[in-house]
Design a protein around this motif. Structure first.
Motif, PDB file in Angstrom:
ATOM      1  N   GLY A   1      -8.370  -1.215  11.622  1.00 34.57           N
ATOM      2  CA  GLY A   1      -8.422  -1.956  10.695  1.00 34.57           C
ATOM      3  C   GLY A   1      -9.992  -1.325  10.392  1.00 34.57           C
ATOM      4  O   GLY A   1     -10.269  -1.240   9.424  1.00 34.57           O
TER       5      GLY A   1
ATOM      6  N   SER B   1     -14.864  -3.823   0.664  1.00 31.67           N
ATOM      7  CA  SER B   1     -14.165  -4.467   1.663  1.00 31.67           C
ATOM      8  C   SER B   1     -13.642  -3.865   2.731  1.00 31.67           C
ATOM      9  O   SER B   1     -13.206  -3.128   2.603  1.00 31.67           O
ATOM     10  CB  SER B   1     -13.357  -5.615   0.547  1.00 31.67           C
ATOM     11  OG  SER B   1     -14.431  -6.421  -0.017  1.00 31.67           O
TER      12      SER B   1
ATOM     13  N   ARG C   1     -10.119  -5.166   6.002  1.00 29.16           N
ATOM     14  CA  ARG C   1      -9.400  -5.318   6.215  1.00 29.16           C
ATOM     15  C   ARG C   1      -8.662  -5.831   8.114  1.00 29.16           C
ATOM     16  O   ARG C   1      -8.215  -4.636   7.832  1.00 29.16           O
ATOM     17  CB  ARG C   1      -8.163  -6.327   6.132  1.00 29.16           C
ATOM     18  CG  ARG C   1      -7.370  -7.781   5.881  1.00 29.16           C
ATOM     19  CD  ARG C   1      -6.489  -8.151   5.646  1.00 29.16           C
ATOM     20  NE  ARG C   1      -5.217  -7.290   6.365  1.00 29.16           N
ATOM     21  CZ  ARG C   1      -3.764  -8.187   5.946  1.00 29.16           C
ATOM     22  NH1 ARG C   1      -3.037  -9.023   5.610  1.00 29.16           N
ATOM     23  NH2 ARG C   1      -2.453  -6.709   6.099  1.00 29.16           N
TER      24      ARG C   1
ATOM     25  N   SER D   1      -6.963  -6.490  11.681  1.00 34.24           N
ATOM     26  CA  SER D   1      -6.150  -7.002  12.083  1.00 34.24           C
ATOM     27  C   SER D   1      -5.789  -6.676  13.706  1.00 34.24           C
ATOM     28  O   SER D   1      -7.148  -5.804  14.328  1.00 34.24           O
ATOM     29  CB  SER D   1      -4.497  -5.970  11.594  1.00 34.24           C
ATOM     30  OG  SER D   1      -4.807  -6.324  10.372  1.00 34.24           O
TER      31      SER D   1
ATOM     32  N   TYR E   1      -6.172 -11.931  11.389  1.00 40.28           N
ATOM     33  CA  TYR E   1      -6.314 -10.990  10.325  1.00 40.28           C
ATOM     34  C   TYR E   1      -8.362 -11.198   9.317  1.00 40.28           C
ATOM     35  O   TYR E   1      -8.430 -12.267  10.577  1.00 40.28           O
ATOM     36  CB  TYR E   1      -5.853 -10.731   9.148  1.00 40.28           C
ATOM     37  CG  TYR E   1      -4.392 -10.809   9.379  1.00 40.28           C
ATOM     38  CD1 TYR E   1      -3.755 -11.817   9.714  1.00 40.28           C
ATOM     39  CD2 TYR E   1      -4.163  -9.320   9.040  1.00 40.28           C
ATOM     40  CE1 TYR E   1      -2.174 -11.815   9.346  1.00 40.28           C
ATOM     41  CE2 TYR E   1      -2.785  -8.922   9.533  1.00 40.28           C
ATOM     42  CZ  TYR E   1      -2.428 -10.002   9.432  1.00 40.28           C
ATOM     43  OH  TYR E   1      -0.337  -9.456   9.575  1.00 40.28           O
TER      44      TYR E   1
ATOM     45  N   GLN F   1     -10.793 -10.556   6.684  1.00 41.76           N
ATOM     46  CA  GLN F   1     -10.493 -10.084   5.884  1.00 41.76           C
ATOM     47  C   GLN F   1     -12.446 -10.312   5.457  1.00 41.76           C
ATOM     48  O   GLN F   1     -12.829 -11.533   4.748  1.00 41.76           O
ATOM     49  CB  GLN F   1     -10.142 -11.123   4.636  1.00 41.76           C
ATOM     50  CG  GLN F   1     -10.756 -10.246   2.978  1.00 41.76           C
ATOM     51  CD  GLN F   1      -9.622  -8.621   2.928  1.00 41.76           C
ATOM     52  OE1 GLN F   1      -8.522  -8.662   3.384  1.00 41.76           O
ATOM     53  NE2 GLN F   1     -10.880  -7.750   2.627  1.00 41.76           N
TER      54      GLN F   1
END
Length: 122
Positions: free
Chosen positions: A8, A17, A19, A21, A80, A82
């Motif tokens: 990611g 942004s 995210r 993983s 995750y 974020q």
């Protein structure tokens, strides 16, 4: 130990942004506390976020609190991160790590992924 693989990462403009993983191998993922760390060039690896085995407890570095959110899906063996409102100073290689307990201390994590690069352009 558990095997970890991050994904990611990439390039993003400041304010954007991403995210991340982290997929874990094995059937005992839910028995591990998980953490995210990062390392910028020329700097030590630093704590970013941690999450308890059940996901009920989380912790964040002051520098990311309110912008980053850690979560996990034990059914998918995945944790995750974020990341929002990204800044140039967030540029680093991001690592996920596993520990038998809930902690933010780097020395207590005994399984590490290979890392994923995040580059934030200003």
């Amino acid at each position: 130990q558990v095997q970890l693989l991050e994904s990611g990462g990439g390039w993003v403009q400041a304010g954007g942004s991403l995210r991340l993983s982290c997929a874990a191998s094995g059937r005992t993922f839910s028995s591990y506390g998980m953490g995210w760390f990062r390392q910028a060039p020329g700097k030590e690896r630093e704590f970013v976020a941690a999450i308890s085995r059940s996901g009920s407890s989380t912790a964040y570095a002051d520098s990311v609190r309110g912008r980053f959110r850690v979560s996990r899906d034990n059914a998918k063996n995945t944790v995750y991160l974020q990341m929002a409102s990204l800044k140039a100073e967030d540029t680093a290689v991001y690592y996920c790590a596993a520990t038998p307990r809930y902690t933010i201390q780097r020395a207590d994590f005994d399984s590490w992924g290979q890392g994923t690069q995040v580059t934030v352009s200003s």
